[in-house]
Every structure is written in C-alpha cells, then in structure tokens.
Scaffold this motif. Structure first.
Motif, PDB file in Angstrom:
ATOM      1  N   ALA A  49       0.853  -1.193   0.000  1.00 44.83           N
ATOM      2  CA  ALA A  49       0.000   0.000   0.000  1.00 44.83           C
ATOM      3  C   ALA A  49       0.881   1.232   0.000  1.00 44.83           C
ATOM      4  O   ALA A  49       2.022   1.193   0.466  1.00 44.83           O
ATOM      5  N   LEU A  50       0.327   2.329  -0.530  1.00 47.35           N
ATOM      6  CA  LEU A  50       1.029   3.602  -0.481  1.00 47.35           C
ATOM      7  C   LEU A  50       0.024   4.718  -0.238  1.00 47.35           C
ATOM      8  O   LEU A  50      -1.166   4.585  -0.540  1.00 47.35           O
ATOM      9  N   ILE A  51       0.543   5.815   0.314  1.00 47.74           N
ATOM     10  CA  ILE A  51      -0.280   6.993   0.516  1.00 47.74           C
ATOM     11  C   ILE A  51       0.560   8.210   0.129  1.00 47.74           C
ATOM     12  O   ILE A  51       1.686   8.382   0.590  1.00 47.74           O
ATOM     13  N   THR A  52       0.007   9.025  -0.750  1.00 47.28           N
ATOM     14  CA  THR A  52       0.742  10.196  -1.224  1.00 47.28           C
ATOM     15  C   THR A  52       0.623  11.349  -0.219  1.00 47.28           C
ATOM     16  O   THR A  52      -0.136  11.273   0.760  1.00 47.28           O
ATOM     17  N   SER A  53       1.355  12.414  -0.499  1.00 46.31           N
ATOM     18  CA  SER A  53       1.287  13.585   0.364  1.00 46.31           C
ATOM     19  C   SER A  53      -0.116  14.205   0.348  1.00 46.31           C
ATOM     20  O   SER A  53      -0.522  14.826   1.339  1.00 46.31           O
ATOM     21  N   ALA A  54      -0.846  13.992  -0.739  1.00 49.13           N
ATOM     22  CA  ALA A  54      -2.205  14.523  -0.839  1.00 49.13           C
ATOM     23  C   ALA A  54      -3.245  13.589  -0.231  1.00 49.13           C
ATOM     24  O   ALA A  54      -4.430  13.925  -0.210  1.00 49.13           O
ATOM     25  N   GLY A  55      -2.791  12.430   0.228  1.00 48.11           N
ATOM     26  CA  GLY A  55      -3.708  11.485   0.846  1.00 48.11           C
ATOM     27  C   GLY A  55      -4.294  10.453  -0.094  1.00 48.11           C
ATOM     28  O   GLY A  55      -5.140   9.655   0.322  1.00 48.11           O
ATOM     29  N   THR A  56      -3.833  10.434  -1.336  1.00 48.65           N
ATOM     30  CA  THR A  56      -4.290   9.407  -2.261  1.00 48.65           C
ATOM     31  C   THR A  56      -3.707   8.057  -1.862  1.00 48.65           C
ATOM     32  O   THR A  56      -2.521   7.962  -1.546  1.00 48.65           O
ATOM     33  N   LYS A  57      -4.546   7.029  -1.890  1.00 52.33           N
ATOM     34  CA  LYS A  57      -4.132   5.701  -1.424  1.00 52.33           C
ATOM     35  C   LYS A  57      -4.231   4.690  -2.552  1.00 52.33           C
ATOM     36  O   LYS A  57      -5.158   4.739  -3.368  1.00 52.33           O
ATOM     37  N   ASN A  58      -3.301   3.760  -2.572  1.00 52.66           N
ATOM     38  CA  ASN A  58      -3.348   2.651  -3.506  1.00 52.66           C
ATOM     39  C   ASN A  58      -2.955   1.370  -2.795  1.00 52.66           C
ATOM     40  O   ASN A  58      -2.122   1.392  -1.884  1.00 52.66           O
ATOM     41  N   TYR A  59      -3.567   0.273  -3.243  1.00 53.62           N
ATOM     42  CA  TYR A  59      -3.337  -1.026  -2.603  1.00 53.62           C
ATOM     43  C   TYR A  59      -3.099  -2.092  -3.651  1.00 53.62           C
ATOM     44  O   TYR A  59      -3.655  -2.032  -4.756  1.00 53.62           O
ATOM     45  N   THR A  60      -2.309  -3.079  -3.285  1.00 54.88           N
ATOM     46  CA  THR A  60      -2.213  -4.233  -4.146  1.00 54.88           C
ATOM     47  C   THR A  60      -3.541  -4.992  -4.081  1.00 54.88           C
ATOM     48  O   THR A  60      -4.244  -4.948  -3.060  1.00 54.88           O
ATOM     49  N   ASP A  61      -3.874  -5.674  -5.156  1.00 52.43           N
ATOM     50  CA  ASP A  61      -5.206  -6.283  -5.258  1.00 52.43           C
ATOM     51  C   ASP A  61      -5.517  -7.240  -4.112  1.00 52.43           C
ATOM     52  O   ASP A  61      -6.656  -7.323  -3.642  1.00 52.43           O
ATOM     53  N   SER A  62      -4.526  -7.956  -3.641  1.00 50.57           N
ATOM     54  CA  SER A  62      -4.769  -9.005  -2.647  1.00 50.57           C
ATOM     55  C   SER A  62      -5.203  -8.461  -1.286  1.00 50.57           C
ATOM     56  O   SER A  62      -5.700  -9.222  -0.454  1.00 50.57           O
ATOM     57  N   VAL A  63      -5.005  -7.159  -1.045  1.00 48.28           N
ATOM     58  CA  VAL A  63      -5.361  -6.595   0.262  1.00 48.28           C
ATOM     59  C   VAL A  63      -6.493  -5.587   0.184  1.00 48.28           C
ATOM     60  O   VAL A  63      -6.942  -5.076   1.221  1.00 48.28           O
ATOM     61  N   LYS A  64      -6.976  -5.292  -1.016  1.00 48.43           N
ATOM     62  CA  LYS A  64      -8.053  -4.302  -1.166  1.00 48.43           C
ATOM     63  C   LYS A  64      -9.280  -4.746  -0.379  1.00 48.43           C
ATOM     64  O   LYS A  64      -9.696  -5.895  -0.438  1.00 48.43           O
ATOM     65  N   GLY A  65      -9.842  -3.798   0.363  1.00 49.86           N
ATOM     66  CA  GLY A  65     -11.010  -4.093   1.179  1.00 49.86           C
ATOM     67  C   GLY A  65     -10.687  -4.644   2.550  1.00 49.86           C
ATOM     68  O   GLY A  65     -11.572  -4.773   3.396  1.00 49.86           O
ATOM     69  N   ARG A  66      -9.427  -5.003   2.769  1.00 47.39           N
ATOM     70  CA  ARG A  66      -9.030  -5.561   4.068  1.00 47.39           C
ATOM     71  C   ARG A  66      -8.019  -4.681   4.801  1.00 47.39           C
ATOM     72  O   ARG A  66      -8.004  -4.637   6.025  1.00 47.39           O
ATOM     73  N   PHE A  67      -7.152  -4.015   4.058  1.00 50.31           N
ATOM     74  CA  PHE A  67      -6.118  -3.161   4.647  1.00 50.31           C
ATOM     75  C   PHE A  67      -6.445  -1.696   4.381  1.00 50.31           C
ATOM     76  O   PHE A  67      -6.984  -1.350   3.321  1.00 50.31           O
ATOM     77  N   THR A  68      -6.058  -0.853   5.335  1.00 49.99           N
ATOM     78  CA  THR A  68      -6.222   0.595   5.181  1.00 49.99           C
ATOM     79  C   THR A  68      -4.943   1.299   5.598  1.00 49.99           C
ATOM     80  O   THR A  68      -4.467   1.096   6.718  1.00 49.99           O
ATOM     81  N   ILE A  69      -4.418   2.109   4.696  1.00 55.43           N
ATOM     82  CA  ILE A  69      -3.229   2.896   5.002  1.00 55.43           C
ATOM     83  C   ILE A  69      -3.673   4.302   5.387  1.00 55.43           C
ATOM     84  O   ILE A  69      -4.632   4.837   4.824  1.00 55.43           O
ATOM     85  N   SER A  70      -2.966   4.881   6.354  1.00 53.20           N
ATOM     86  CA  SER A  70      -3.268   6.251   6.765  1.00 53.20           C
ATOM     87  C   SER A  70      -1.983   6.906   7.243  1.00 53.20           C
ATOM     88  O   SER A  70      -0.971   6.232   7.456  1.00 53.20           O
ATOM     89  N   ARG A  71      -2.040   8.214   7.417  1.00 48.50           N
ATOM     90  CA  ARG A  71      -0.851   8.931   7.874  1.00 48.50           C
ATOM     91  C   ARG A  71      -1.241  10.039   8.833  1.00 48.50           C
ATOM     92  O   ARG A  71      -2.357  10.570   8.766  1.00 48.50           O
ATOM     93  N   ASP A  72      -0.313  10.362   9.716  1.00 48.13           N
ATOM     94  CA  ASP A  72      -0.471  11.466  10.657  1.00 48.13           C
ATOM     95  C   ASP A  72       0.750  12.358  10.493  1.00 48.13           C
ATOM     96  O   ASP A  72       1.818  12.062  11.038  1.00 48.13           O
ATOM     97  N   ASN A  73       0.591  13.430   9.748  1.00 46.56           N
ATOM     98  CA  ASN A  73       1.739  14.296   9.464  1.00 46.56           C
ATOM     99  C   ASN A  73       2.221  15.047  10.696  1.00 46.56           C
ATOM    100  O   ASN A  73       3.381  15.458  10.760  1.00 46.56           O
ATOM    101  N   ALA A  74       1.360  15.234  11.671  1.00 50.81           N
ATOM    102  CA  ALA A  74       1.772  15.929  12.894  1.00 50.81           C
ATOM    103  C   ALA A  74       2.750  15.082  13.703  1.00 50.81           C
ATOM    104  O   ALA A  74       3.600  15.626  14.423  1.00 50.81           O
ATOM    105  N   TRP A  75       2.608  13.766  13.568  1.00 51.79           N
ATOM    106  CA  TRP A  75       3.460  12.856  14.337  1.00 51.79           C
ATOM    107  C   TRP A  75       4.459  12.100  13.459  1.00 51.79           C
ATOM    108  O   TRP A  75       5.179  11.237  13.951  1.00 51.79           O
TER     109      TRP A  75
END
Length: 115
Positions: A49-75
């Motif tokens: 999975a990846l998450i861009t600086s703008a918050g766009t997320k992409n996942y490999t097919d095998s984890v779609k719907g099961r994994f969620t990527i997120s980020r906390d820029n303050a931390w």
C-alpha cells in the motif's frame, strides 16, 4: 539521516486484525509518499500500500477491502490497519520512502497469521 521504525507486528489468528505503525525522522514527512512493503518467506518484497502527500491511497489487489493505510503528518507516522488477515499475509512488513534520491527502509516488523 532518515530513520524509519516499524512496530505492531505479531502473531494473529486468521480473520484477526493488526495495526502496524511506522515512525519517520530525518525527512520533511508531509511532502513524501509513504509505502508499506512486505516480504513473505521465500518470496520477493512486494508493495502492499502507499499513501501520497495529498492522501491518495493505492493497494495491491490481494489486500483491497481488508487493509487501510493512513498517515499522521503531525506525528510523522504512517499506519497500516490490517483486517480479515489470512495466512498468506504472513511476512515481514517494511516502511519505505524515497527521499533525497535514495530509497530508505526500516528494519521491518514480522506479521504471522496462523492458528
């Protein structure tokens, strides 16, 4: 020097959940795309999975719907929430960033999905 430190791995039963965390230092975190990779035993490392600086997320097919990527820029942290885990999700999970013309990796955190 860029440092990435992963945590949150462990042993979980099939169908269970884990939340991985990656703490980053030495970079302007908010402007970078952050990636999670994994490497299963005997296999090549793959992008999960990846998450861009703008918050766009992409996942490999095998984890779609099961994994969620997120980020906390303050931390300066990126997370991977993993649910409905399967034995084939077993592997070492790595945080990754491309910064200053170099690809940086953490040491990884082991996830084992087994009954």
């Amino acid at each position: 020097q860029v440092h990435l430190v992963e945590s949150g791995g462990g042993l979980v039963q099939p169908g269970g959940s884990l939340r991985l965390s990656c703490s980053a230092s030495g970079i302007n975190f908010g402007i970078h795309t952050m990636n999670w990779y994994r490497q299963a035993p005997g296999q090549e490392r793959e992008l999960v999975a990846l998450i861009t600086s703008a918050g766009t997320k992409n996942y490999t097919d095998s984890v779609k719907g099961r994994f969620t990527i997120s980020r906390d820029n303050a931390w300066n942290r990126v997370y991977l929430q993993m649910s409905s885990l399967k034995p084939e999700d077993t592997g070492v999970y790595y945080c990754n960033v491309n910064s200053r013309g170099h690809v940086w990796w953490g040491k990884g955190t082991l996830v084992t999905v087994s009954s």
